[in-house]
Scaffold this motif. Sequence first.
Motif, PDB file in Angstrom:
ATOM      1  N   UNK A   1      -2.425  -4.637   7.726  1.00  0.00           N
ATOM      2  CA  UNK A   1      -3.225  -3.411   7.688  1.00  0.00           C
ATOM      3  C   UNK A   1      -3.674  -3.134   6.265  1.00  0.00           C
ATOM      4  N   UNK A   2      -4.972  -2.959   6.094  1.00  0.00           N
ATOM      5  CA  UNK A   2      -5.550  -2.501   4.832  1.00  0.00           C
ATOM      6  C   UNK A   2      -6.054  -1.090   5.115  1.00  0.00           C
TER       7      UNK A   2
ATOM      8  N   UNK B   1       0.822  -1.220   0.000  1.00  0.00           N
ATOM      9  CA  UNK B   1       0.000   0.000   0.000  1.00  0.00           C
ATOM     10  C   UNK B   1       0.852   1.263   0.000  1.00  0.00           C
ATOM     11  N   UNK B   2       2.160   1.105   0.081  1.00  0.00           N
ATOM     12  CA  UNK B   2       3.113   2.240   0.049  1.00  0.00           C
ATOM     13  C   UNK B   2       2.812   3.263   1.145  1.00  0.00           C
ATOM     14  N   UNK B   3       2.699   2.774   2.382  1.00  0.00           N
ATOM     15  CA  UNK B   3       2.402   3.648   3.518  1.00  0.00           C
ATOM     16  C   UNK B   3       3.650   4.039   4.302  1.00  0.00           C
ATOM     17  N   UNK B   4       4.706   3.241   4.204  1.00  0.00           N
ATOM     18  CA  UNK B   4       5.862   3.406   5.090  1.00  0.00           C
ATOM     19  C   UNK B   4       6.970   4.217   4.447  1.00  0.00           C
ATOM     20  N   UNK B   5       7.556   5.116   5.262  1.00  0.00           N
ATOM     21  CA  UNK B   5       8.716   5.836   4.753  1.00  0.00           C
ATOM     22  C   UNK B   5       9.958   4.955   4.918  1.00  0.00           C
ATOM     23  N   UNK B   6      11.041   5.238   4.197  1.00  0.00           N
ATOM     24  CA  UNK B   6      12.218   4.358   4.206  1.00  0.00           C
ATOM     25  C   UNK B   6      12.821   4.128   5.591  1.00  0.00           C
TER      26      UNK B   6
ATOM     27  N   UNK C   1       3.431   5.961  12.246  1.00  0.00           N
ATOM     28  CA  UNK C   1       3.483   5.926  13.711  1.00  0.00           C
ATOM     29  C   UNK C   1       2.788   4.680  14.255  1.00  0.00           C
ATOM     30  N   UNK C   2       1.592   4.376  13.745  1.00  0.00           N
ATOM     31  CA  UNK C   2       0.819   3.235  14.250  1.00  0.00           C
ATOM     32  C   UNK C   2       1.513   1.912  13.950  1.00  0.00           C
ATOM     33  N   UNK C   3       2.027   1.771  12.739  1.00  0.00           N
ATOM     34  CA  UNK C   3       2.666   0.509  12.368  1.00  0.00           C
ATOM     35  C   UNK C   3       3.997   0.313  13.078  1.00  0.00           C
ATOM     36  N   UNK C   4       4.768   1.377  13.226  1.00  0.00           N
ATOM     37  CA  UNK C   4       6.043   1.260  13.947  1.00  0.00           C
ATOM     38  C   UNK C   4       5.792   0.906  15.406  1.00  0.00           C
ATOM     39  N   UNK C   5       4.884   1.610  16.058  1.00  0.00           N
ATOM     40  CA  UNK C   5       4.595   1.346  17.466  1.00  0.00           C
ATOM     41  C   UNK C   5       3.963  -0.025  17.671  1.00  0.00           C
TER      42      UNK C   5
ATOM     43  N   UNK D   1      -5.343  12.497  15.300  1.00  0.00           N
ATOM     44  CA  UNK D   1      -5.370  13.525  14.253  1.00  0.00           C
ATOM     45  C   UNK D   1      -3.966  13.861  13.749  1.00  0.00           C
ATOM     46  N   UNK D   2      -3.019  12.970  13.993  1.00  0.00           N
ATOM     47  CA  UNK D   2      -1.649  13.203  13.524  1.00  0.00           C
ATOM     48  C   UNK D   2      -1.605  13.175  11.998  1.00  0.00           C
ATOM     49  N   UNK D   3      -0.587  13.840  11.444  1.00  0.00           N
ATOM     50  CA  UNK D   3      -0.447  13.880   9.981  1.00  0.00           C
ATOM     51  C   UNK D   3      -0.071  12.513   9.412  1.00  0.00           C
ATOM     52  N   UNK D   4       0.806  11.800  10.108  1.00  0.00           N
ATOM     53  CA  UNK D   4       1.348  10.562   9.581  1.00  0.00           C
ATOM     54  C   UNK D   4       0.936   9.398  10.475  1.00  0.00           C
ATOM     55  N   UNK D   5      -0.345   9.053  10.450  1.00  0.00           N
ATOM     56  CA  UNK D   5      -0.841   8.044  11.387  1.00  0.00           C
ATOM     57  C   UNK D   5      -0.325   6.650  11.068  1.00  0.00           C
ATOM     58  N   UNK D   6      -0.158   6.331   9.794  1.00  0.00           N
ATOM     59  CA  UNK D   6       0.207   4.955   9.437  1.00  0.00           C
ATOM     60  C   UNK D   6       1.628   4.602   9.872  1.00  0.00           C
TER      61      UNK D   6
END
Length: 198
Positions: A81-82, A23-28, A132-136, A125-130
């Motif tokens: 996660x979808x 889904x190309x959600x994660x930064x490098x 943060x959520x996936x890392x945590x 309401x964070x800008x980059x929820x994915x």
Amino acid sequence: MRYFIAIFVGALCALNALIIDEAKLLNPNVLSKLETMSSELKEKTNINAHLLTSTNPNKLSLKELASTKFELSDEYAILVLVPKKIDEKTGKVDIILSNPNLLDKDAVLSPMPNTGTILPLLASKRDDIYNAALLNGFADIAERIALSKGVELQSAIGSSNKTTLTWIRYPLYGFLLFAIIVFVTKSLRKKSRIPSNN
């Protein structure tokens, strides 16, 4: 023939991957951190921790989706996660386990900020929820598995994970407390305005 070999090798590499971000959600940086944690956990416990993000174009169940992407032979935990689409209210997230006793997935997926590490961030309401959520969430999964096996992960994010959740927890609790105070105050004012029949 070359084309067939290239497809076969690509499919084999995908099945052996630790993290798949379709889904190309994660930064490098996040992607690299997740791969490091997953590799270290595998090395120290022989348990695979995978993460999959997908748009799920074939509308498979999350378990079916995970089984098409990973070779599921050893013990494993897969965070799937979808993401939410424009025409949908919510996305889907789950943890697929080879053994339900591997970790308490209900605690990780709890919507309560004091226990859950994924859903409270996805609802924020964070800008980059994915990211943060996936890392945590992934770090929480890896650390819980490592702790249950009596090992320590050098790549764990531990306290920074809890700090992020604290920054979300206090405003949420503050808002709830404010709403309760407003509700009680209005109720008391309304009650004091009602004339008695005596």
